[in-house]
Design an enzyme around this catalytic site. Structure first.
Site, PDB file in Angstrom:
ATOM      1  CG  HIS A 172      -2.202   0.765   1.016  1.00  0.00           C
ATOM      2  ND1 HIS A 172      -2.259   1.952   0.319  1.00  0.00           N
ATOM      3  CD2 HIS A 172      -3.471   0.521   1.414  1.00  0.00           C
ATOM      4  CE1 HIS A 172      -3.503   2.398   0.306  1.00  0.00           C
ATOM      5  NE2 HIS A 172      -4.263   1.549   0.952  1.00  0.00           N
ATOM      6  CB  THR A 217      -6.564   8.900   0.382  1.00  0.00           C
ATOM      7  OG1 THR A 217      -5.631   8.741   1.461  1.00  0.00           O
ATOM      8  CG2 THR A 217      -6.320   7.860  -0.682  1.00  0.00           C
ATOM      9  CE1 TYR A 269      -9.158   6.834   6.981  1.00  0.00           C
ATOM     10  CE2 TYR A 269      -9.977   5.776   4.986  1.00  0.00           C
ATOM     11  CZ  TYR A 269      -9.000   6.491   5.645  1.00  0.00           C
ATOM     12  OH  TYR A 269      -7.852   6.871   4.970  1.00  0.00           O
TER      13      TYR A 269
END
Length: 765
Positions: free
Chosen positions: A468, A597, A584
């Site tokens: 990630h 993001t 979230y």
């Protein structure tokens, strides 16, 4: 997708070198280094920096200026003559040569000035975000004029990085606005007393420490390209010491209703070849930059490290190692590691040749060396043991050489020995097992440090597991969409299921990697495997398609599909737990340079009121109004997040600055330790033109998923496919007392909520 786990769990320590005139050297140094990294990236893209101009436009400009000179016209208003007078080579060139050289210098300068002007105008135009707040389907005249100007100055046929220099910087929100939005977001989650206490902490922070921290952020935003992204990468990802597997890495799934070929080596050959075609397009910058609203460019910076990249463990923090090129891939099968070359005689290996390479690996009877079979478990568990083992046992000899081959590979491939997909008497359970296999496998048969691992199963099914830190899910999804579409629709297979094309039989076989792993290291590997297995076995997963309706019917009810699903998730969670939680939802900030993001806090006062009304059985115009208001509220939150006015990245960066200054903020400490019990993410299909849902509805990815963000929470990923399908991936932990009902129950509540809210909309519309 899985970033919310690190957003809560990150910790780091910074000691300022001293304070002089209220300025911390450590904080200023970090701001300076952030800017330096940004300027290096800008220089690396200098080649595409002349866009929207082109070399042909420069040639046209030079030719036009030279023609005017020979026509005795002077569009430079005397500047060419001035340049001619000051040329240092006037003693060596004829008058005609000096005229040509002066005209060349002037036309080049004029050409560059026009580029800078067009870019500056485009950058100013892209700073306008009023369009996003307008009602869907109703465009104001201002926005129409603005869109026309954007299309004029955006140029034609852009390359992947053409718009990078024209994208605006991510703005630092006003401290007062962030405090107000934060308090509004936590109001539905706290009692009156708890809220008053939090409001007091927020007011105290806004009045005392906040302005000082804000000053540093503004300084960084002026100097660096993005005031968030480098700190986000370092402190949320690279300094995290927990396992990457489940907690951070995420997966993407294959077609589930069809398998292009049941031959494992053939499927691997086509998929690898398709990925290499994508890499070639990426290297040549032939991939079109993502555009929204028909002409607004998105940041492409995250594509840079897709291939030839690995995360290297360290004691205090990891680093990302990225190479400009790699001519091989690393392959794992049945406990052995191999190197497969990607080129032969200066050309890319063909799919049929790659199939032959993989088939040799599958047919190789050589057993794993001691410690080799479970070596990948080091990348699955905690980072510190892996960092120590790497320093101790992989710094020399064959271990260093073999590890270097793995880490410097273009990407990692696992030829899995199991079969996955919709199979057996219970397809639903098979799909759940497929998801878990892609997420963690056997905990030792993936290399979780690589930018991504391609997984090909024995029956031809496939998937991808991605690290990630280097990029977010939409970037990997873009690669995966291209890969499976190219495999199915462009490359294809022959009648026997083998890759098409010819092959060169003189290509050498794959190279089996050698290891000399001592017993002490094998013990560390087994300990890491034990940690990873405990984590993997604790994960409950439920992946399922929702076919009753999709975005087509939702949009007919004049509701945003994403807002609709988020409200359904709130209702499902409330029905499951009889309470609300901090939620979230990942939103992108790629309208800005190097944007990644932002968080949309989907649990709002409006959604709370809606869920309570449904729980009381109210089905009236009042509930319909609550639904409309809650959906509009969610849309506005998403719009603010996209346009740089979110809450959480701002608070995160304020916290980082406070650490560099050596200051403690009870407000920030409490805010950043709050658990996200419901973490959600939508990954839309970005390249619908690659698929034919009308004629081949089964040839589309099922989407992807991630592990639960909180030990007592849920992770929910969803992908909206076409007009009539929504795919869900839901995860939680068996060990949690909060989610003791496991994923099946939240799935049932979600399905009920989807049907209930839509039925109510249809009745009242």
């Amino acid at each position: 997708m899985a970033e919310a786990h690190q957003a809560v769990a990150f910790q780091f320590t910074v000691s300022p070198e001293g304070i002089d005139l209220q300025l911390s050297h450590a904080a200023l140094k970090e701001v300076y280094l952030s800017g330096l990294r940004s300027w290096k990236k800008k220089f690396n893209h200098f080649v595409t920096g002349v866009y929207p101009a082109s070399p042909s436009s420069w040639l046209f400009m030079v030719t036009a200026i030279l023609v005017t000179q020979y026509s005795r016209l002077d569009p430079s208003m005397g500047m060419i003559g001035k340049i001619k007078e000051h040329l240092p080579v006037s003693d060596y060139l004829s008058d005609q040569g000096l005229t040509v050289l002066s005209a060349l210098a002037f036309s080049t300068g004029l050409w560059l000035a026009l580029i800078v002007t067009m870019r500056s105008i485009l950058k100013m135009l892209l700073c306008y975000h009023g369009w996003i707040f307008e009602e869907h389907g109703k465009i104001s005249n201002t926005t129409k004029i603005w869109l026309a100007l954007v299309k004029i100055f955006a140029g034609r046929k852009p390359m992947l990085y053409s718009y990078q220099a024209s994208l605006p910087r991510l703005p630092v929100p006003a401290l007062k606005d962030t405090m107000q939005r934060f308090l509004e977001s936590v109001r539905p989650l706290k009692t009156d007393a708890e809220f008053q206490r939090m409001a007091g902490l927020a007011r105290d922070f806004e009045r005392t420490l906040g302005p000082r921290l804000q000053w540093y952020l503004k300084l960084k935003s002026w100097w660096a390209s993005n005031y968030v992204s480098d700190w986000w990468e370092e402190y949320v990802y690279l300094r995290s010491r927990g396992p990457l597997m489940v907690n951070s890495n995420y997966y993407g799934m294959d077609f589930i209703y069809v398998t292009p070929t049941p031959i494992q080596a053939a499927r691997a050959g086509n998929l690898v070849y398709a990925m290499l075609l994508y890499r070639r397009k990426l290297t040549r910058e032939e991939i079109k930059p993502l555009m929204i609203q028909g002409g607004l460019p998105m940041c492409s910076a995250q594509y840079e490290r897709m291939f030839n990249t690995t995360r290297v463990p360290g004691m205090e923090g990891d680093t990302i190692q990225h190479l400009r090129d790699s001519k091989h891939i690393a392959v794992y099968h049945a406990g052995r590691f191999f190197r497969v070359w990607l080129y032969h005689n200066g050309r890319l290996m063909r799919p049929r040749e790659l199939q032959a390479q993989f088939q040799m690996i599958l047919d190789d009877p050589t057993p794993p060396l001691p410690g080799e079979e479970k070596l990948g478990a080091l990348t699955a568990a905690d980072r510190d043991p892996w960092a120590r083992a790497r320093q101790t046992y992989f710094r020399s000899g064959v271990n260093e050489q073999s590890l270097s081959i793995v880490e410097k590979a273009a990407f990692f491939v696992t030829l899995d020995t199991s079969e996955q997909g919709l199979q057996g008497p219970n397809p639903s359970q098979a799909l759940d097992a497929y998801s878990k296999s892609l997420l963690h496998g056997r905990c030792c048969d993936r290399w979780f440090d690589k930018s991504f691992t391609l997984i090909v199963y024995r029956n031809g099914k496939s998937g991808i597991n991605a690290e990630h830190s280097w990029a977010d899910a939409p970037i990997v999804a873009h690669l995966w969409e291209y890969t499976i579409a190219t495999d199915a629709f462009m490359l294809g297979y022959d009648a026997n299921g083998n890759c098409k094309g010819d092959m060169d039989s003189s290509i050498p076989p794959p190279q089996k990697l050698q290891w000399d792993i001592p017993p002490e290291c094998q013990q560390v590997i087994l300990q890491s495997l034990s940690v990873a297995l405990a984590l993997a076995n604790d994960i409950d997963f439920n992946a399922f398609p929702f076919k009753e309706f999709g975005k087509g019917l939702i949009k007919k009810c004049r509701t945003s599909p994403d807002s609709f699903i988020q409200l359904c998730l709130q209702l499902a969670h409330f029905r499951d737990k009889q309470k609300f939680c901090l939620t979230y939802e990942a939103s992108m900030t790629r309208l800005f340079r190097e944007g990644r993001t932002e968080t949309v806090r989907s649990c709002t006062i409006e959604s709370l009121q809606l869920c309570q009304a449904f729980a009381r059985g109210i089905r009236s115009k009042i509930s319909l109004r609550l639904l409309r208001v809650a959906a509009e509220k969610h849309q506005n939150l998403y719009r603010h997040a996209m346009t740089g006015a979110g809450i959480d990245r701002h608070l995160f960066c304020l916290y980082v600055v406070s650490k560099y200054l050596g200051l403690d903020s009870p407000f920030l400490r409490e805010v950043l330790s709050e658990p996200w019990r419901l973490s959600t993410s939508q990954t839309p299909i970005q390249q619908m033109e690659l698929f034919d849902l009308q004629n081949h509805p089964d040839y589309v990815s099922f989407g992807g998923g991630f592990g639960p963000v909180d030990d007592d929470g849920y992770g929910v990923s969803y992908v909206i496919v076409g007009e009539d399908l929504i795919n869900f991936h839901v995860s939680c932990k068996f060990s949690s007392k909060e989610t003791v009902s496991v994923c099946q129950h939240i799935k049932e509540e979600l399905l009920r909520s989807l049907g209930l809210i839509l039925l109510f909309l249809l009745m009242k519309s």
